[in-house]
Design a protein around this motif. Structure first.
Motif, PDB file in Angstrom:
ATOM      1  N   SER A  54       1.238  -0.881   0.106  1.00 48.80           N
ATOM      2  CA  SER A  54       0.223   0.074   0.696  1.00 48.80           C
ATOM      3  C   SER A  54       1.055   1.257   0.385  1.00 48.80           C
ATOM      4  O   SER A  54       2.255   1.393   0.458  1.00 48.80           O
ATOM      5  N   TYR A  55       0.349   2.203  -1.044  1.00 49.01           N
ATOM      6  CA  TYR A  55       1.262   3.834  -0.821  1.00 49.01           C
ATOM      7  C   TYR A  55       0.538   4.893  -0.174  1.00 49.01           C
ATOM      8  O   TYR A  55      -1.284   4.831  -0.451  1.00 49.01           O
ATOM      9  N   GLY A  56       0.926   5.841   0.175  1.00 50.10           N
ATOM     10  CA  GLY A  56       0.423   7.555   0.287  1.00 50.10           C
ATOM     11  C   GLY A  56       1.577   8.016  -0.884  1.00 50.10           C
ATOM     12  O   GLY A  56       2.477   7.968  -0.990  1.00 50.10           O
ATOM     13  N   TYR A  57       0.590   8.786  -1.445  1.00 49.40           N
ATOM     14  CA  TYR A  57       0.812  10.057  -2.466  1.00 49.40           C
ATOM     15  C   TYR A  57       0.995  11.377  -2.170  1.00 49.40           C
ATOM     16  O   TYR A  57      -0.549  11.370  -1.569  1.00 49.40           O
ATOM     17  N   ASP A  58       1.768  12.124  -2.096  1.00 56.52           N
ATOM     18  CA  ASP A  58       1.607  13.210  -1.382  1.00 56.52           C
ATOM     19  C   ASP A  58       1.535  14.240  -2.787  1.00 56.52           C
ATOM     20  O   ASP A  58       2.896  14.516  -3.334  1.00 56.52           O
ATOM     21  N   ALA A  59       0.791  14.787  -3.707  1.00 59.19           N
ATOM     22  CA  ALA A  59       0.669  15.269  -4.314  1.00 59.19           C
ATOM     23  C   ALA A  59       1.755  16.367  -4.591  1.00 59.19           C
ATOM     24  O   ALA A  59       1.738  16.888  -5.863  1.00 59.19           O
ATOM     25  N   ASP A  60       1.620  17.517  -3.854  1.00 62.80           N
ATOM     26  CA  ASP A  60       2.251  18.919  -3.805  1.00 62.80           C
ATOM     27  C   ASP A  60       3.510  17.870  -3.831  1.00 62.80           C
ATOM     28  O   ASP A  60       4.632  19.059  -4.791  1.00 62.80           O
ATOM     29  N   SER A  61       3.932  17.346  -3.502  1.00 62.73           N
ATOM     30  CA  SER A  61       6.054  17.378  -3.566  1.00 62.73           C
ATOM     31  C   SER A  61       6.149  16.213  -3.815  1.00 62.73           C
ATOM     32  O   SER A  61       7.144  15.323  -5.057  1.00 62.73           O
ATOM     33  N   GLU A  62       4.846  15.703  -4.616  1.00 61.20           N
ATOM     34  CA  GLU A  62       5.151  14.392  -5.904  1.00 61.20           C
ATOM     35  C   GLU A  62       6.098  13.063  -5.471  1.00 61.20           C
ATOM     36  O   GLU A  62       7.233  12.408  -6.310  1.00 61.20           O
ATOM     37  N   ASN A  63       5.851  12.598  -4.073  1.00 59.56           N
ATOM     38  CA  ASN A  63       6.415  11.619  -3.674  1.00 59.56           C
ATOM     39  C   ASN A  63       5.237  10.304  -2.761  1.00 59.56           C
ATOM     40  O   ASN A  63       4.360  10.801  -3.159  1.00 59.56           O
ATOM     41  N   PHE A  64       6.124   9.694  -3.210  1.00 57.77           N
ATOM     42  CA  PHE A  64       5.423   8.130  -2.820  1.00 57.77           C
ATOM     43  C   PHE A  64       5.536   8.476  -1.202  1.00 57.77           C
ATOM     44  O   PHE A  64       6.649   8.408  -0.640  1.00 57.77           O
ATOM     45  N   TYR A  65       4.820   7.688   0.227  1.00 58.48           N
ATOM     46  CA  TYR A  65       5.389   7.078   1.082  1.00 58.48           C
ATOM     47  C   TYR A  65       4.674   5.188   1.246  1.00 58.48           C
ATOM     48  O   TYR A  65       3.475   5.082   0.506  1.00 58.48           O
ATOM     49  N   PHE A  66       5.670   4.652   2.315  1.00 61.46           N
ATOM     50  CA  PHE A  66       5.489   2.928   1.987  1.00 61.46           C
ATOM     51  C   PHE A  66       5.162   2.844   3.146  1.00 61.46           C
ATOM     52  O   PHE A  66       6.440   3.489   4.238  1.00 61.46           O
ATOM     53  N   ARG A  67       4.375   2.154   4.302  1.00 61.36           N
ATOM     54  CA  ARG A  67       4.609   1.168   5.582  1.00 61.36           C
ATOM     55  C   ARG A  67       5.125  -0.280   4.970  1.00 61.36           C
ATOM     56  O   ARG A  67       4.361  -0.701   4.628  1.00 61.36           O
ATOM     57  N   LEU A  68       6.729  -0.362   5.321  1.00 63.46           N
ATOM     58  CA  LEU A  68       7.093  -1.861   4.561  1.00 63.46           C
ATOM     59  C   LEU A  68       7.190  -2.666   6.498  1.00 63.46           C
ATOM     60  O   LEU A  68       7.778  -2.043   7.641  1.00 63.46           O
ATOM     61  N   ALA A  69       6.565  -3.546   6.098  1.00 62.54           N
ATOM     62  CA  ALA A  69       6.428  -5.036   7.098  1.00 62.54           C
ATOM     63  C   ALA A  69       8.036  -5.545   6.889  1.00 62.54           C
ATOM     64  O   ALA A  69       8.227  -5.941   6.445  1.00 62.54           O
ATOM     65  N   ILE A  70       8.445  -5.912   8.380  1.00 64.55           N
ATOM     66  CA  ILE A  70       9.645  -6.749   8.654  1.00 64.55           C
ATOM     67  C   ILE A  70       9.929  -8.114   9.447  1.00 64.55           C
ATOM     68  O   ILE A  70       9.654  -7.275  10.723  1.00 64.55           O
ATOM     69  N   GLY A  71       9.056  -8.936   9.201  1.00 65.37           N
ATOM     70  CA  GLY A  71       9.234 -10.025  10.350  1.00 65.37           C
ATOM     71  C   GLY A  71      10.200 -10.545   9.847  1.00 65.37           C
ATOM     72  O   GLY A  71      11.166 -10.502  10.268  1.00 65.37           O
ATOM     73  N   PRO A  72      10.033 -11.336  11.176  1.00 66.33           N
ATOM     74  CA  PRO A  72      11.815 -11.846  11.839  1.00 66.33           C
ATOM     75  C   PRO A  72      12.706 -13.247  10.979  1.00 66.33           C
ATOM     76  O   PRO A  72      13.985 -13.378  11.081  1.00 66.33           O
ATOM     77  N   GLU A  73      12.207 -13.889  10.191  1.00 73.01           N
ATOM     78  CA  GLU A  73      11.907 -14.106   9.025  1.00 73.01           C
ATOM     79  C   GLU A  73      12.510 -13.755   7.546  1.00 73.01           C
ATOM     80  O   GLU A  73      12.564 -14.201   6.789  1.00 73.01           O
ATOM     81  N   ASP A  74      13.068 -11.989   7.637  1.00 74.48           N
ATOM     82  CA  ASP A  74      12.910 -11.826   6.497  1.00 74.48           C
ATOM     83  C   ASP A  74      14.436 -10.811   6.736  1.00 74.48           C
ATOM     84  O   ASP A  74      14.681 -10.063   5.427  1.00 74.48           O
ATOM     85  N   ALA A  75      15.576 -11.586   6.336  1.00 74.50           N
ATOM     86  CA  ALA A  75      16.656 -10.892   6.382  1.00 74.50           C
ATOM     87  C   ALA A  75      16.779 -10.905   5.036  1.00 74.50           C
ATOM     88  O   ALA A  75      17.746  -9.544   4.870  1.00 74.50           O
ATOM     89  N   GLY A  76      16.449 -11.438   4.005  1.00 71.68           N
ATOM     90  CA  GLY A  76      16.886 -11.429   2.791  1.00 71.68           C
ATOM     91  C   GLY A  76      15.694  -9.600   2.661  1.00 71.68           C
ATOM     92  O   GLY A  76      16.799  -8.688   1.317  1.00 71.68           O
ATOM     93  N   LYS A  77      14.899  -9.586   2.983  1.00 68.85           N
ATOM     94  CA  LYS A  77      14.531  -8.082   2.891  1.00 68.85           C
ATOM     95  C   LYS A  77      14.727  -7.378   3.188  1.00 68.85           C
ATOM     96  O   LYS A  77      14.846  -5.632   2.891  1.00 68.85           O
ATOM     97  N   ARG A  78      15.097  -7.685   4.399  1.00 67.29           N
ATOM     98  CA  ARG A  78      15.565  -6.042   5.099  1.00 67.29           C
ATOM     99  C   ARG A  78      16.718  -5.923   4.409  1.00 67.29           C
ATOM    100  O   ARG A  78      17.470  -4.369   4.209  1.00 67.29           O
ATOM    101  N   ASP A  79      17.910  -6.710   3.962  1.00 63.12           N
ATOM    102  CA  ASP A  79      19.362  -6.177   2.736  1.00 63.12           C
ATOM    103  C   ASP A  79      19.067  -5.224   1.523  1.00 63.12           C
ATOM    104  O   ASP A  79      19.795  -4.355   1.491  1.00 63.12           O
ATOM    105  N   LEU A  80      17.928  -6.056   1.278  1.00 68.64           N
ATOM    106  CA  LEU A  80      17.257  -5.016   0.100  1.00 68.64           C
ATOM    107  C   LEU A  80      16.707  -3.885   0.441  1.00 68.64           C
ATOM    108  O   LEU A  80      17.404  -2.687  -0.534  1.00 68.64           O
ATOM    109  N   ILE A  81      16.432  -3.787   1.609  1.00 67.24           N
ATOM    110  CA  ILE A  81      15.635  -3.303   1.381  1.00 67.24           C
ATOM    111  C   ILE A  81      16.623  -1.192   2.400  1.00 67.24           C
ATOM    112  O   ILE A  81      16.556  -0.211   1.833  1.00 67.24           O
ATOM    113  N   GLU A  82      17.729  -2.227   2.637  1.00 67.86           N
ATOM    114  CA  GLU A  82      18.773  -1.121   3.396  1.00 67.86           C
ATOM    115  C   GLU A  82      19.362  -1.097   2.304  1.00 67.86           C
ATOM    116  O   GLU A  82      20.746  -0.422   2.107  1.00 67.86           O
ATOM    117  N   GLU A  83      19.327  -1.873   1.418  1.00 68.81           N
ATOM    118  CA  GLU A  83      20.971  -1.644  -0.438  1.00 68.81           C
ATOM    119  C   GLU A  83      20.446   0.282  -0.768  1.00 68.81           C
ATOM    120  O   GLU A  83      19.221   0.443  -0.496  1.00 68.81           O
TER     121      GLU A  83
END
Length: 152
Positions: A42-71
């Motif tokens: 899901s996303y939020g969009y701010d037309a004034d700044s033209e930026n997108f906002y995301f709430r990402l969930a990271i679970g205890p077994e999501d080490a690979g996902k965490r690495d991709l997000i932090e790169e």
């Protein structure tokens, strides 16, 4: 095969389509030459700044996902809809920047008040076991396309 033509959306049509938030798909480049890591989001969009906002969930077994997000790799975000008037889609590309309490500036705080990030439960784990982190995508490129003849 049906010939369906598309046209580029104007900025106003794109902003109207995106609204203040919705759902789409985000893809992270993989560091090894494998396929991208792609998930509904899901996303939020701010037309004034033209930026997108995301709430990402990271679970205890999501080490690979965490690495991709932090790169600092490139991400692509796509949202799409089809109505009786035809289809529309927006693609945004760029890098994610984490929004932390310590780095929350007034402009970002105001933008986050204008967006509505739907809470969509698509998690493999119970939400209470997940760590939720907020990110902003200031796109390098945003393109909106719609089926020809669907403009307002």
């Amino acid at each position: 095969m049906e010939d369906v033509r598309s046209v580029r959306m104007s900025t106003e049509e794109r902003d109207d389509f995106l609204g203040s938030g919705g759902t789409g798909v985000i893809s992270f480049d993989s560091s090894d030459d494998g396929p991208p890591y792609t998930r509904p989001i899901s996303y939020g969009y701010d037309a004034d700044s033209e930026n997108f906002y995301f709430r990402l969930a990271i679970g205890p077994e999501d080490a690979g996902k965490r690495d991709l997000i932090e790169e600092d790799g490139e991400v692509s975000f796509v949202t799409y809809d089809e109505t009786d008037r035809g289809w529309r889609s927006v693609v945004a590309t760029g890098s994610l920047e984490e929004i932390t309490k310590s780095a929350l500036d007034p402009d970002v705080a105001e933008a986050m008040q204008r967006v509505k990030i739907p809470f969509v439960d698509v998690y493999d784990s119970h939400p209470l076991t997940l760590e939720f982190r907020f990110f902003r995508l200031t796109p390098d490129e945003v393109t909106g396309q719609q089926q020809a003849g669907t403009g307002e």
